[in-house]
Design an enzyme around this catalytic site. Structure first.
Site, mmCIF file in Angstrom:
data_model
loop_
_atom_site.group_PDB
_atom_site.id
_atom_site.type_symbol
_atom_site.label_atom_id
_atom_site.label_comp_id
_atom_site.label_asym_id
_atom_site.label_seq_id
_atom_site.Cartn_x
_atom_site.Cartn_y
_atom_site.Cartn_z
ATOM 1 N N HIS A 288 0.724 -1.276 -0.038
ATOM 2 C CA HIS A 288 0.106 0.016 0.053
ATOM 3 C C HIS A 288 0.899 1.135 -0.062
ATOM 4 O O HIS A 288 1.852 1.243 0.680
ATOM 5 C CB HIS A 288 -0.901 -0.022 1.403
ATOM 6 C CG HIS A 288 -2.192 -0.936 1.294
ATOM 7 N ND1 HIS A 288 -2.796 -0.933 0.147
ATOM 8 C CD2 HIS A 288 -2.383 -1.840 2.236
ATOM 9 C CE1 HIS A 288 -3.788 -2.159 0.235
ATOM 10 N NE2 HIS A 288 -3.501 -2.508 1.652
ATOM 11 N N CYS B 148 -0.020 2.371 -5.388
ATOM 12 C CA CYS B 148 -0.936 3.144 -5.892
ATOM 13 C C CYS B 148 -0.130 4.445 -5.361
ATOM 14 O O CYS B 148 0.461 4.744 -4.556
ATOM 15 C CB CYS B 148 -2.240 3.028 -5.106
ATOM 16 S SG CYS B 148 -2.907 1.635 -5.802
#
EC number: 3.4.22.-
Length: 824
Positions: A415, A464
């Site tokens: 993440h 991301c």
């Protein structure tokens, strides 16, 4: 107020606490009342004085013909006093219930008897909240008090919540922060209850502003309630294409609102503390200020001038330097082939997040990249599932391996998010929601690598890059050096998410799927990444979903395949080799001999730098023993090993899918992960259970084994190097390699692919330590799913709950005949 400025409405939680007695419906008959309530009513009636007890109630009930009781019924009630736990009133209420007496009728009788105490059980008083907590913006370190007051009978109790979590010791009408911290920011609500019912206060948002030290003097003595601007915007002179960031921070109660103006006109939708233009042009030149207001007051910030144009900077140089400009000295071009003094890589894959969606692709991606980089003579440290503290210490160890002229490569899968051009890697222990202080800033790591005068700095970020709306801090980093040796390979472009391919249980990220096919090519690193980007662009699965972004200041033709200089025996090289070897040393294979004659072989294999597999097998069993089993147990508590996951018949059962083909067969396998947490030597027990021929009893024997500190545990990363502050985020980055667009709010990855993988490292001397790359996964092998996954912010949903909670529900929509994209 919600994050979008809408009023928050508190609804009761699905499991809201209730009093021990619940008020019954008015139309219900008495035989529908719960037993605890009936007994409490009976106790009060039994103890009541003459004229207000059960006999008077029976008399009033008899005035309504259908409820009249016979003399026999009344005698039956009277005789209940002779029983140990008998109650005449309870008997009466049950008889009245059998005759159809309702709660309303009973209330009428009690009203006539003026028996208010019993009446309150049937019609409990409500709670009225008289003072609701106010939303407010405050400075870090201030004294802050949230207040909720309510009236009710007999008395009320308070319990404060932050989002959906109960606050320990928050059980008074005032919630006090003696020195409020940034981590205290959030939404608060107070639950008020008595023995009968409960109510929730209005939501209160607490915004805690942590302003730079340079502003501290101007805000000394700031009031908790008065509206006051603490950070003013500043005038700037920018080049076209630069990023404009204006900041205005105010404190006060109620919480301040913002409206930015340019040349006397309000800017549409610019209602936050920060005003940002990613790429400025001449049209953005002008006078800016911010109007700050709440229900009680308003203020304007100072007006600032933004000038767009060329800067008038002079660079001093000699006449010879001026004449040679554009004609590099041939003496500096000592070779056509760039050489690396050494090559070092740190690979981190975070999957098992505690408060965020778990990922699968980093397992495969880190493993495959490790194998490929080792073929290019990189010293690779590969680590899975690191906490913030462990990530910082891993970077410290990585920096120790760097030196002048060394190639440094950092790969991260997990993440992540990007705010104001700064990329943040999210540890597995990050809270929900997370902010910059919970994460590692990549640009900070780059600066520390530059201090080592590395020959090449490569960052491959498989995460991301969406904006994190919960993090409004503008990092102010020290200026990066202007070095022509930096390459960033982002798995996706700004503001976008990264995807993974699913195939038969294991996963690749899209980026790694295409990168692994070209990584061994002898090409300039930027050219190689360009070709990877072209490959991704040709795949129909990724079009419009994910695009590789490359940023580079590389001025030389440097490649990952560049040879290492012949300085194998320099002092610096020996130190690096020793440090790296120390982190990859496995225990030696051993044979344990038990008194009964049984011999057990213990072997060890490394899957990652912090993941080791122990495999056990019985190599000799005396003929008089007809049955024997061996297993390992009693591992250190630091490793948190579930006994149910140990001593499995196949490596796959332990979660080790990647090395099964390289391990010996017919063994029992135990996978030890998170070896960086190991504080002492790895000590465990080998247990043997066996049975002699002709005997029914089973005999147990055991031996304790101490294998020291294997792999990364030798570095004692849990102790750290005392450099955590080196990575703390400060406030606005002006580095030359940073994105100027605002992007991602918790981001993420991945899921799975069942192909053969090679490259396990054994402790057996005869086993080779080299590795081979995994089979390529081409687009023609249609995967089972194409999934986007990114970290979810706790969204403000209040249905059936008293607080907004994070949701991981999938919203699928059609993508192709055999594929599905899920947006979480």
């Amino acid at each position: 107020m919600s994050l979008l400025g809408d009023p928050l409405q508190a609804l009761p939680p699905s499991a809201a606490p209730t009093g021990p007695l619940l008020a019954p419906p008015a139309g219900a008959t008495l035989n529908r009342l719960r037993e605890p309530l009936l007994r409490r009513l009976s106790e009060l009636l039994d103890q009541a004085p003459e004229g207000r007890g059960w006999r008077r109630l029976a008399e009033l009930a008899g005035s309504r013909g259908r409820l009249r009781l016979s003399c026999l019924d009344l005698e039956q009630c009277s005789l209940k006093v002779l029983e140990p736990e008998g109650s005449p009133s309870l008997c009466l209420l049950k008889l009245m219930g059998e005759k159809g007496c309702t709660v309303t009728e009973l209330s009428d009788f009690l009203q006539a008897m003026e028996h208010t105490e019993v009446l309150q059980l049937l019609s409990p008083p409500g709670i009225k909240i008289t003072v609701n907590p106010e939303s407010k913006a405050v400075l870090a370190g201030q004294f802050v008090k949230l207040c909720c007051r309510a009236t009710g009978h007999p008395f009320v109790q308070y319990q404060w919540f932050k989002m959906n979590k109960e606050i320990p010791n928050g059980n008074t009408s005032e919630l006090i922060f003696n020195a409020v911290h940034v981590k205290d920011a959030g939404f608060y609500v107070c639950r008020v209850n008595n023995n009968f019912t409960f109510e929730f206060s209005q939501w209160s948002q607490l915004d805690v502003c942590d302003i730079p030290e340079s502003f501290q003097r101007s805000v000394d003595g700031v009031s908790e309630s008065k509206l006051q601007i603490c950070v003013e915007p500043t005038s700037q002179k920018l080049m076209p294409g630069s990023t404009l960031v204006l900041q205005c921070v105010a404190v006060g109660s109620p919480i301040p609102h913002y409206q930015w103006f340019k040349n006397e006109l309000p800017l549409t939708h610019e209602t936050k503390k920060l005003y940002m233009v990613p790429y400025v042009d001449l049209e953005h030149q002008g006078t800016y200020w911010c109007h700050v207001y709440n229900d009680r007051d308003s203020q304007d910030s100072k007006k600032v001038e933004i000038i767009i144009g060329r800067t008038d900077e002079a660079v001093e140089c000699t006449e010879d330097e001026l004449n040679n400009l554009g004609h590099p000295d041939n003496k500096e071009q000592t070779t056509d082939q760039p050489l690396a003094k050494d090559k070092v890589a740190l690979l981190i894959g975070n999957m098992n997040y505690r408060e965020h969606p778990k990922l699968k692709a980093p397992l495969v991606d880190v493993y495959e990249l490790t194998n490929l980089l080792r073929q290019l003579d990189f010293k690779v440290v590969s680590l899975l599932d690191l906490t913030e503290y462990e990530m910082r210490n891993a970077v410290d160890e990585f920096l120790l391996l760097l030196d002048k002229g060394v190639y440094g490569l950092l790969y991260y899968a997990g993440h992540g998010y990007e705010n104001f051009g700064n990329s943040f890697m999210v540890p597995v222990d990050a809270p929900n929601p997370y902010r910059s202080e919970n994460c590692l800033c990549v640009q900070n790591i780059l600066k520390l690598m530059q201090e080592k005068e590395t020959g090449l700095n490569v960052f491959l970020l498989d995460m991301c890059r969406k904006r994190n709306d919960y993090d409004d801090t503008i990092p102010i980093l020290d200026a990066l050096k202007v070095t022509a040796n930096i390459v960033f390979g982002y798995a996706t472009c700004q503001g976008a998410e990264a995807f993974e391919i699913q195939h038969s249980g294991l996963a690749n990220g899209i980026f790694m799927k295409f990168l692994k096919d070209r990584l061994l090519e002898d090409k300039k690193i930027t050219v190689l990444l360009d070709e990877v980007a072209e490959d991704m662009g040709k795949c129909h699965l990724t079009k419009g979903k994910q695009a590789l972004e490359i940023r580079s200041s590389l001025s030389e033709k440097r490649a990952l395949t560049d040879p290492i200089q012949g300085t194998e025996y320099s002092a610096e090289s020996l130190v690096r080799n020793l440090q790296w070897a120390k982190a990859h040393e496995l225990p030696e294979s051993m044979c344990l001999k038990f008194d009964c004659g049984v011999q057990i072989q213990l072997g060890f294999a490394a899957e990652f730098s912090n993941v080791m597999i122990i495999y056990t097998s019985i190599v000799y069993k005396p003929p008089e023993i007809i049955m024997c089993d061996a297993y390992v147990t009693d591992f250190p508590l630091d490793l948190d090993i579930d006994p149910k996951d140990a001593n499995k018949g196949t490596p796959e059962e332990t979660g080790s899918y990647l090395v099964s083909k390289d391990l010996p067969k017919h063994c029992l396998y135990t996978r030890l992960s998170s070896l960086q947490k190991l504080k002492e030597h790895l000590v465990f027990t080998v247990c043997l259970s066996y049975q002699y021929s002709g005997l029914e009893d089973t005999v147990e024997d055991k031996q304790e084994v101490n294998v020291g500190k294997p792999l990364i545990a030798k570095l004692d990363m849990h102790r750290g190097l005392g450099r955590k502050t080196c990575f703390q985020t400060c406030l606005m980055s002006n580095g030359p390699y940073q994105s100027s667009a605002a992007t991602s709010g918790g981001a993420g990855h991945y899921h799975s692919l069942q192909d053969p993988f090679h490259g396990v490292y054994h402790s057996h001397p005869g086993n080779p330590s080299n590795v081979t790359p995994a089979d390529s996964c081409h687009c023609s092998r249609t995967p089972d799913a194409f999934i986007s996954s990114f970290a979810h912010h706790a969204s403000c949903h209040f249905s059936r709950s008293n607080v907004p909670v994070e949701t991981t529900d999938e919203i699928p929509f059609s993508f192709s005949d055999r594929l599905r994209i899920s947006e979480k």
